[in-house]
Design a protein around this motif. Sequence first.
Motif, PDB file in Angstrom:
ATOM      1  N   ARG A 883     -13.998  11.041 -23.790  1.00 40.56           N
ATOM      2  CA  ARG A 883     -14.905  11.299 -22.672  1.00 40.56           C
ATOM      3  C   ARG A 883     -14.746  10.224 -21.602  1.00 40.56           C
ATOM      4  O   ARG A 883     -15.000  10.464 -20.425  1.00 40.56           O
ATOM      5  CB  ARG A 883     -16.349  11.320 -23.175  1.00 40.56           C
ATOM      6  N   ALA A 884     -14.325   9.027 -22.016  1.00 39.83           N
ATOM      7  CA  ALA A 884     -14.100   7.944 -21.048  1.00 39.83           C
ATOM      8  C   ALA A 884     -13.086   8.346 -19.988  1.00 39.83           C
ATOM      9  O   ALA A 884     -13.235   8.021 -18.800  1.00 39.83           O
ATOM     10  CB  ALA A 884     -13.636   6.687 -21.781  1.00 39.83           C
ATOM     11  N   GLU A 889     -11.990  10.037 -14.367  1.00 36.74           N
ATOM     12  CA  GLU A 889     -11.385  10.938 -13.394  1.00 36.74           C
ATOM     13  C   GLU A 889     -12.429  11.549 -12.466  1.00 36.74           C
ATOM     14  O   GLU A 889     -12.163  11.813 -11.283  1.00 36.74           O
ATOM     15  CB  GLU A 889     -10.613  12.030 -14.116  1.00 36.74           C
ATOM     16  N   ALA A 890     -13.618  11.773 -12.993  1.00 38.66           N
ATOM     17  CA  ALA A 890     -14.675  12.358 -12.172  1.00 38.66           C
ATOM     18  C   ALA A 890     -15.227  11.359 -11.161  1.00 38.66           C
ATOM     19  O   ALA A 890     -15.620  11.736 -10.046  1.00 38.66           O
ATOM     20  CB  ALA A 890     -15.798  12.876 -13.062  1.00 38.66           C
ATOM     21  N   ASP A 897      -4.517  10.518  -3.885  1.00 39.79           N
ATOM     22  CA  ASP A 897      -5.284  11.593  -3.260  1.00 39.79           C
ATOM     23  C   ASP A 897      -5.767  11.151  -1.878  1.00 39.79           C
ATOM     24  O   ASP A 897      -6.134   9.998  -1.658  1.00 39.79           O
ATOM     25  CB  ASP A 897      -6.503  11.960  -4.112  1.00 39.79           C
ATOM     26  N   GLU A 898      -5.771  12.103  -0.953  1.00 38.59           N
ATOM     27  CA  GLU A 898      -6.230  11.786   0.398  1.00 38.59           C
ATOM     28  C   GLU A 898      -7.748  11.646   0.387  1.00 38.59           C
ATOM     29  O   GLU A 898      -8.470  12.522  -0.081  1.00 38.59           O
ATOM     30  CB  GLU A 898      -5.819  12.904   1.352  1.00 38.59           C
ATOM     31  N   GLN A 913     -20.393   2.738  -6.250  1.00 40.08           N
ATOM     32  CA  GLN A 913     -21.352   3.656  -6.875  1.00 40.08           C
ATOM     33  C   GLN A 913     -20.755   4.274  -8.138  1.00 40.08           C
ATOM     34  O   GLN A 913     -21.418   4.376  -9.177  1.00 40.08           O
ATOM     35  CB  GLN A 913     -21.741   4.746  -5.889  1.00 40.08           C
ATOM     36  N   GLY A 914     -19.501   4.680  -8.087  1.00 34.57           N
ATOM     37  CA  GLY A 914     -18.839   5.213  -9.266  1.00 34.57           C
ATOM     38  C   GLY A 914     -18.768   4.187 -10.376  1.00 34.57           C
ATOM     39  O   GLY A 914     -18.955   4.508 -11.555  1.00 34.57           O
ATOM     40  N   LEU A 915     -18.509   2.937 -10.005  1.00 33.77           N
ATOM     41  CA  LEU A 915     -18.451   1.881 -11.010  1.00 33.77           C
ATOM     42  C   LEU A 915     -19.816   1.672 -11.659  1.00 33.77           C
ATOM     43  O   LEU A 915     -19.915   1.459 -12.870  1.00 33.77           O
ATOM     44  CB  LEU A 915     -17.957   0.583 -10.361  1.00 33.77           C
TER      45      LEU A 915
END
Length: 984
Positions: A883-884, A889-890, A897-898, A913-915
């Motif tokens: 799941r990590a 990736e999410a 990626d652009e 924020q993702g971190l």
Amino acid sequence: MAAASAQPKIQSRDSIEDVWGPRTPYKDEWPTRVDKSCDEEPEKWVQSACVLCSNGCGLDIGVKDGKVVGVRGRATDRVNKGRLGPKGLNGWRAMHAKDRLTHPLIRKNGQLERASWDEAMDLIVAKSKDLQKHMTNHSIAFYTTGQLFLEEYYALAMVGKAGLHTLHMDGNTRLCTATAATAMRESFGSDGQPGSYGDIDYTECIFMVGHNMAATQTVLWSRILDRLAGPSPPKLIVVDPRRSESASKATLHLAPKVGTNLALLNGIQHLMFKNGWVDYEWAERHTVGLEDLKATVAEYDPQTVERITGISVEQLEEAARILGTSKSLLSTALQGVYQSNQATASACQINNINLLRGMIGKPGCGVLQMNGQPTAQNNREAGCDGEYPGFRNHQNPAHMAELAKLWNIEPAKVPHWNEPTHIMNLLNYIEADTIKMFWITCTNPLVSLPNLPRVRRLLTKPDLFVVCQDIYMTETAAIADVVLPAAQWGEKTGCFTNVDRTVHISHKAVDPPGECRPDLDIFLDYARRMGFKDKDGNDLMPWKTSEEVFEAWKKLSAGRPCDYSGLSYDRLTGGSGIQWPCNEQNPHGTERLYADGQFFTDVDHCESFGHDLETGAPYSREEYEHLNPRGRAILKACHYSPPMEEPDDEFPLRLSTGRNTYHFHTRTKTGRSAPLQKSCPEPEVRISEQDAAKAGVSDGEMVVVRSKRGAVEVKCRVGKMVSKGNVFMPFHFGYWDNKDGRATAANELTIDRWDPVSKQPMFKAGAVRIEMIPADRASGPYIPEPQTGALEEAAQKPDVSAMTNSEDQAKYERQMELFLGETYETTVQLLEIYGSLIPQLIHHDQEVEGGLRMLHKLADGMRARLEPHVQRLGENKQRGRHRAHVLREALFPHPDDESDSPSIAYQVLETLQGLAVYLSHIQSSLTALEPVALAMWDAEFSQAVQSAQQCVHRMTAWVKQQIKVRSPQTLLVPIIPAASKGRD
């Protein structure tokens, strides 16, 4: 089995017809009146107390020719001054019922067959050790009662907490008294009633909320009736949706809609603040939370409360005026609060009302958060349900170390990683196949628990090993795999404590029949056969007598709120019961707590750090320290929320269940006493005249009561006792003496929801409808009883001697390794996120680049601490991709990626924020592993998890600070989006 049929030949009064006895009006001191009921004049009297409600009335047992022949009230006892109620005067007759269990039983060939004690105990021990080996101690659970003696509870607590080191212990006190304990911990820092029965003698106002004392504590109600009949009678306010006997005597009867207690109590406090009926000087000195409470109840003006509860503005204002202006106030509560919507929050508001007036710890002033069972207080004190012995706080390491020292076991082995498991979660674990042995003592969950269809299905599972320890063949004992015959009240010696902390001793009067053994002897025998030892290799529980256990308990209770150190069997024999705390400072006991305005809320002394009353989430030590009570009471505030299941077109009526004057619990004893059973031989459903007319049913007619969970077939009683929209059923009736094959147990209907804080089931919740029984139906029951089906399920179980897990072990797989592997992989991925991914996503941000070096170092240290334990314990990778990886990736786009971010600054903020989300995922994984490591008694693993949590905490703090610093400038100042630059 018919109830014992002889009528008493010597009696002071007919307590069935004259429940509360003649009036003895008084002021200041309640006069003595000795009640008596005997078959013949006894040869001797033996000191005891009544165990058929929570009042704890002192009585003497009359004995002749080695047989109990009657009882009389103890004139010297502070609780009852010689009086006894109908259950106390007649319940003893059940001792002579002919269907008493007298020898152990083991299920063989589908049937319960007679066995020896050695056979039964050897089988229980063999099963226990097999489960220990293959499924850990946490596959064994205990469910006990509110009727054992203090010494028996303490022995059972040690079996579970010090012998097996498990949290899986609860009691049926969860059903009746869990909210009382919880509310006192929330408000006062510890369990233990602030008030005293003696306060009835002096108070100017009695506030009874959800408490039909006339039925539940008949002797205490006699005391109130005598005050009402005397000079200067107190005002009496009763809150009850029904027009009960108690309500009929009230100065003011408030009948709110079921489930709206909190809104009503908030409304009363609103008016107390508005009209200046608050002792601000006292409250500001002795409480915390005053302003928060005031702000919360400000929203509950009389018009809003009337809309929610149905209580008129005029009634609410009158209630508040009486409560706000009386010179003394005694408040009580019971199941109408505890078993209803927002139970703990409501009970805390009752505490608040007394605290706002400064009316606690003074004569005539106090709170009695009542118990429903006679020894429920001891269950809580000793730690056999949701508490720890001596009212210790499981979140306080010093308290747990003290327990370990007193028990002479390793501190890591004191189970403190969570609160003890409540019965609803025990059932969930049975359903999930992680509890395989369920030891039930002196209670009858196949009648008393909510949503009986589910309970019946779970307790008859083929691979669940059920031990039932009781005095009669109850509905639950009938489906058990091993049945242990126990000695009952009058056949053993021990102590127990009533609602207002009065400790009584009950001496053995007669020998138990057949091979029955005291519960204490059974627990000590189990401990010996299991080989429970302390850390020095000595027997963990070396006691032989109940008095030895009592002396050990005194040492454990010393210095705690429930201090018994000044008591002894000698001191308790010959006179009245004595209230704890009883010690050097209070050698004669303590009538009222908090007389000095000091509460048990000091952070190092309190039993609990409290909870969020709406969500049930426990507060941490840090949050509690921020509140800073320091010996002050805590005013707890909460907003009203509607019940989870409200009436609708399909089920238009609110269901409430409760007690009857003549019966106790599931009638195991009272149903076997002819006078009591004759007075109330069958269940009935009570309904208003309006609802009866709408349903097309009439008084005395057999009807069906149906909910989403099940249905029963009972007699209908129509009248004004129940208000429109509500129905009431007694919960005492099951199937052990069912003669006509009808379903009659009220808990076939009830909802298995519980209060978020106390975890007490909401028996006074849920919706039902009343149905007519078709006139052309076939003969026999229309809704057949389900107990026969449960017995058939139990008969299909394999012989319990073959119920071991050894040969089936290949079927079982521990899931800890899977979770540990997932957690470890998040740390591996985190290193890659720090090392390459974020640098590619964020270019030339010097602060982030500098911070990443520190974060990488912390993450590497976290990985290094966890890695040895992953290698030692194993890592289950059968699920393939972690799941990590999915979460990474999410949260983080691939560097190639652009980006659709409007600016570099915005992209940095998104990455941070993702971190933060990724770190939160790791933190929650470690939160799950922390109690797991403690439950494994693996100190090194536990230290590694705690160290990893500290690392994540530091990383999270850095990330949050970066987000806070960057967000205003990034989000508020307009820019030209990067994608638009150069187009003009």
